[in-house]
Design a protein around this motif. Structure first.
Motif, mmCIF file in Angstrom:
data_model
loop_
_atom_site.group_PDB
_atom_site.id
_atom_site.type_symbol
_atom_site.label_atom_id
_atom_site.label_comp_id
_atom_site.label_asym_id
_atom_site.label_seq_id
_atom_site.Cartn_x
_atom_site.Cartn_y
_atom_site.Cartn_z
ATOM 1 N N TYR A 135 0.807 -1.224 0.000
ATOM 2 C CA TYR A 135 0.000 0.000 0.000
ATOM 3 C C TYR A 135 0.839 1.273 0.000
ATOM 4 C CZ TYR A 135 -3.671 -3.341 0.927
ATOM 5 O OH TYR A 135 -4.542 -4.406 0.829
ATOM 6 N N HIS A 136 2.177 1.133 -0.045
ATOM 7 C CA HIS A 136 3.072 2.302 -0.204
ATOM 8 C C HIS A 136 2.703 3.415 0.783
ATOM 9 C CE1 HIS A 136 4.344 0.609 -4.180
ATOM 10 N NE2 HIS A 136 3.095 0.145 -4.156
ATOM 11 N N LEU A 137 2.626 3.057 2.071
ATOM 12 C CA LEU A 137 2.039 3.955 3.068
ATOM 13 C C LEU A 137 2.841 5.229 3.313
ATOM 14 C CD1 LEU A 137 0.716 1.351 5.663
ATOM 15 C CD2 LEU A 137 -0.476 2.411 3.723
ATOM 16 N N GLU A 138 4.116 5.233 2.946
ATOM 17 C CA GLU A 138 4.906 6.463 3.041
ATOM 18 C C GLU A 138 5.283 6.982 1.646
ATOM 19 O OE1 GLU A 138 8.121 5.980 5.807
ATOM 20 O OE2 GLU A 138 6.762 5.770 7.523
ATOM 21 N N GLY A 139 4.478 6.569 0.651
ATOM 22 C CA GLY A 139 4.681 7.071 -0.705
ATOM 23 C C GLY A 139 5.864 6.465 -1.424
ATOM 24 N N GLN A 140 6.306 5.275 -1.022
ATOM 25 C CA GLN A 140 7.418 4.640 -1.714
ATOM 26 C C GLN A 140 7.034 4.381 -3.176
ATOM 27 O OE1 GLN A 140 5.845 3.422 0.997
ATOM 28 N NE2 GLN A 140 7.294 2.695 2.559
ATOM 29 N N GLY A 141 7.859 4.886 -4.080
ATOM 30 C CA GLY A 141 7.581 4.737 -5.508
ATOM 31 C C GLY A 141 6.767 5.855 -6.106
ATOM 32 N N PHE A 142 6.271 6.770 -5.284
ATOM 33 C CA PHE A 142 5.529 7.917 -5.805
ATOM 34 C C PHE A 142 6.525 9.027 -6.155
ATOM 35 C CE2 PHE A 142 1.639 6.846 -2.877
ATOM 36 C CZ PHE A 142 1.498 5.646 -3.558
ATOM 37 N N PRO A 143 6.475 9.573 -7.347
ATOM 38 C CA PRO A 143 7.451 10.610 -7.738
ATOM 39 C C PRO A 143 7.492 11.809 -6.792
ATOM 40 C CG PRO A 143 6.225 9.829 -9.654
ATOM 41 C CD PRO A 143 5.567 9.227 -8.455
ATOM 42 N N GLU A 144 6.375 12.181 -6.228
ATOM 43 C CA GLU A 144 6.322 13.365 -5.364
ATOM 44 C C GLU A 144 7.166 13.204 -4.091
ATOM 45 O OE1 GLU A 144 2.475 13.416 -7.728
ATOM 46 O OE2 GLU A 144 3.822 11.937 -6.824
ATOM 47 N N THR A 145 7.374 11.979 -3.633
ATOM 48 C CA THR A 145 8.098 11.760 -2.378
ATOM 49 C C THR A 145 9.584 11.500 -2.587
ATOM 50 O OG1 THR A 145 7.789 9.351 -2.334
ATOM 51 C CG2 THR A 145 6.019 10.724 -1.415
ATOM 52 N N GLY A 146 9.945 10.994 -3.754
ATOM 53 C CA GLY A 146 11.341 10.630 -3.997
ATOM 54 C C GLY A 146 11.792 9.400 -3.227
ATOM 55 N N ARG A 147 10.862 8.658 -2.644
ATOM 56 C CA ARG A 147 11.201 7.470 -1.864
ATOM 57 C C ARG A 147 11.048 6.209 -2.720
ATOM 58 N NH1 ARG A 147 7.380 9.686 3.038
ATOM 59 N NH2 ARG A 147 8.656 11.536 3.486
ATOM 60 N N LYS A 148 12.050 5.363 -2.663
ATOM 61 C CA LYS A 148 12.030 4.142 -3.455
ATOM 62 C C LYS A 148 11.276 3.034 -2.722
ATOM 63 C CE LYS A 148 16.490 5.104 -5.654
ATOM 64 N NZ LYS A 148 17.870 4.608 -5.883
ATOM 65 N N PRO A 149 10.597 2.149 -3.459
ATOM 66 C CA PRO A 149 9.994 0.974 -2.818
ATOM 67 C C PRO A 149 11.079 0.147 -2.136
ATOM 68 C CG PRO A 149 9.168 1.246 -5.067
ATOM 69 C CD PRO A 149 10.319 2.199 -4.909
ATOM 70 N N TYR A 150 10.760 -0.443 -1.012
ATOM 71 C CA TYR A 150 11.764 -1.239 -0.309
ATOM 72 C C TYR A 150 11.609 -2.715 -0.638
ATOM 73 C CZ TYR A 150 8.033 -2.073 3.200
ATOM 74 O OH TYR A 150 6.864 -2.412 3.846
ATOM 75 N N SER A 151 12.733 -3.406 -0.608
ATOM 76 C CA SER A 151 12.759 -4.839 -0.889
ATOM 77 C C SER A 151 12.446 -5.623 0.375
ATOM 78 C CB SER A 151 14.135 -5.238 -1.427
ATOM 79 O OG SER A 151 14.230 -6.652 -1.550
ATOM 80 N N LEU A 152 11.776 -6.754 0.218
ATOM 81 C CA LEU A 152 11.491 -7.636 1.340
ATOM 82 C C LEU A 152 12.622 -8.630 1.578
ATOM 83 C CD1 LEU A 152 7.696 -8.337 0.704
ATOM 84 C CD2 LEU A 152 8.749 -6.614 2.193
ATOM 85 N N GLN A 153 13.723 -8.415 0.886
ATOM 86 C CA GLN A 153 14.958 -9.183 1.101
ATOM 87 C C GLN A 153 16.068 -8.197 1.425
ATOM 88 O OE1 GLN A 153 16.147 -12.146 -1.948
ATOM 89 N NE2 GLN A 153 18.144 -11.141 -1.946
ATOM 90 N N GLN A 154 16.697 -8.344 2.584
ATOM 91 C CA GLN A 154 17.691 -7.384 3.035
ATOM 92 C C GLN A 154 18.888 -8.103 3.656
ATOM 93 O OE1 GLN A 154 17.534 -4.040 2.703
ATOM 94 N NE2 GLN A 154 15.425 -3.857 1.954
ATOM 95 N N TYR A 155 19.983 -7.360 3.857
ATOM 96 C CA TYR A 155 21.179 -7.914 4.487
ATOM 97 C C TYR A 155 21.139 -7.676 5.994
ATOM 98 C CZ TYR A 155 23.241 -8.461 -0.136
ATOM 99 O OH TYR A 155 23.496 -8.843 -1.422
ATOM 100 N N SER A 156 21.748 -8.599 6.713
ATOM 101 C CA SER A 156 21.890 -8.461 8.164
ATOM 102 C C SER A 156 23.348 -8.667 8.542
ATOM 103 C CB SER A 156 21.011 -9.485 8.897
ATOM 104 O OG SER A 156 21.404 -10.815 8.591
ATOM 105 N N PHE A 157 23.719 -8.083 9.676
ATOM 106 C CA PHE A 157 25.094 -8.182 10.163
ATOM 107 C C PHE A 157 25.049 -8.591 11.636
ATOM 108 C CE2 PHE A 157 24.893 -5.163 6.715
ATOM 109 C CZ PHE A 157 25.892 -5.617 5.864
ATOM 110 N N PRO A 158 25.071 -9.910 11.898
ATOM 111 C CA PRO A 158 24.975 -10.403 13.279
ATOM 112 C C PRO A 158 26.235 -10.066 14.084
ATOM 113 C CG PRO A 158 24.459 -12.129 11.662
ATOM 114 C CD PRO A 158 25.075 -11.002 10.915
ATOM 115 N N LEU A 159 26.019 -9.699 15.340
ATOM 116 C CA LEU A 159 27.113 -9.438 16.274
ATOM 117 C C LEU A 159 26.625 -9.802 17.665
ATOM 118 C CD1 LEU A 159 29.963 -8.232 16.779
ATOM 119 C CD2 LEU A 159 28.824 -6.023 17.135
ATOM 120 N N GLY A 160 27.427 -10.584 18.394
ATOM 121 C CA GLY A 160 26.963 -10.978 19.715
ATOM 122 C C GLY A 160 27.998 -11.717 20.529
ATOM 123 N N ILE A 161 27.536 -12.305 21.629
ATOM 124 C CA ILE A 161 28.390 -13.037 22.554
ATOM 125 C C ILE A 161 27.727 -14.353 22.905
ATOM 126 C CG2 ILE A 161 29.497 -10.991 23.545
ATOM 127 C CD1 ILE A 161 27.522 -11.164 25.856
#
Length: 283
Positions: A159-185
């Motif tokens: 539903y592009h709730l923050e206007g992702q992909g709308f030219p007026e906002t300049g915000r790109k649609p986000y991918s549902l696949q992303q990178y993670s960087f685990p760090l812990g003990i």
């Protein structure tokens, strides 16, 4: 469930006192194992950690151990994350009526460093009874934030709730696949020559601020009519600011909806592994 995990961590610590020491003849071996624990998140809807949001998580992994000092493991983790304005512990949070939940799957390559084992093979007494370690790595995860409204559940990214992909906002649609960087003990304990138990906390830094579908500012709702189908536009107008149950609360275009920094998630749990090729003697 949460109290059970805490009890298991205490058992690891106390049982290590009475552990039989082992001397291992080979400095390289493989492990197969799995874990069970809890997954939680830190997002725009949960800046302060709320353990009431924690969900059950689990994993399977294969590891290569070198000299009981360096461990490289490939791990597949399953879990889910959720948060809501209604149960946030952040007193400074501006009410938005927002909520989300998402299943999450992660594939990661993680390294462990066990500093107390550095002199292991020259130690006549064998390995330490309890070995603390540092863990770090890189991974990829898949998620799909969903929100509940009036008894219905919606996949929020549609539903592009923050206007992702709308030219007026300049915000790109986000991918549902992303990178993670685990760090812990963690803490490693040899239950037997063939079986190892680890207690571990891993935080994942991520490359997205849309784990909860909240990041930036409110947009002009007229944009939904312009770029979405009529049925989707009607839904988007209802769920992009769910404040009807907050007396006197209003919003305006451009007002902050999120904090515009990256989200993160973490796990705490117990890992049990079996050695496939470790040769040993008792001491």
């Amino acid at each position: 469930m949460k109290n059970w995990l805490l009890a298991c961590f205490l058992i690891i610590g106390f049982s290590s006192i009475a552990q039989t020491r082992f001397y291992y003849e080979n400095d390289k071996y493989f492990e197969l194992g799995g874990s069970i624990g809890l997954m939680n998140c830190r997002t725009d809807l949960s800046r302060k950690i709320n353990w009431n949001n924690a969900q059950t998580a689990g994993s399977v992994f294969a590891a290569f151990n070198y000299q009981n000092v360096w461990v490289a493991r490939a791990e597949l983790t399953f879990g889910s994350v959720s948060a809501s304005d209604h149960n946030s512990k952040d007193d400074k949070l501006i009410p938005r009526g927002l909520n989300f939940h998402s299943s999450l799957t992660e594939v990661a390559l993680i390294g462990e460093f066990h500093p107390l084992n550095m002199n292991y093979f020259t130690d006549m007494y064998g390995s330490p009874e309890l070995s603390p370690y540092i863990a770090a790595g890189i991974g990829m995860f898949w998620f799909n934030p969903k929100g509940s409204y009036d008894g219905n559940t919606y996949e929020l990214s549609k539903y592009h709730l923050e206007g992702q992909g709308f030219p007026e906002t300049g915000r790109k649609p986000y991918s549902l696949q992303q990178y993670s960087f685990p760090l812990g003990i963690g803490l490693k304990y040899d239950v037997s020559p063939r079986m190892t138990l680890r207690g571990e906390f891993l935080y994942r830094f991520t490359t997205t601020d849309y784990l909860d579908d909240v990041s930036s500012t409110y947009i002009d709702p007229k944009l939904f009519d312009k770029y979405l189908l009529p049925a989707d536009a009607a839904i988007a107008k209802n769920i992009y600011k769910r404040i009807k149950d907050i007396p006197g609360r209003t919003t305006s275009t451009g007002e902050r909806r999120g904090l515009d920094d990256k989200d993160g998630y973490f796990t705490v749990g117990l890992k049990l592994s079996v050695s496939l090729s470790r040769r040993y003697d008792y001491w």
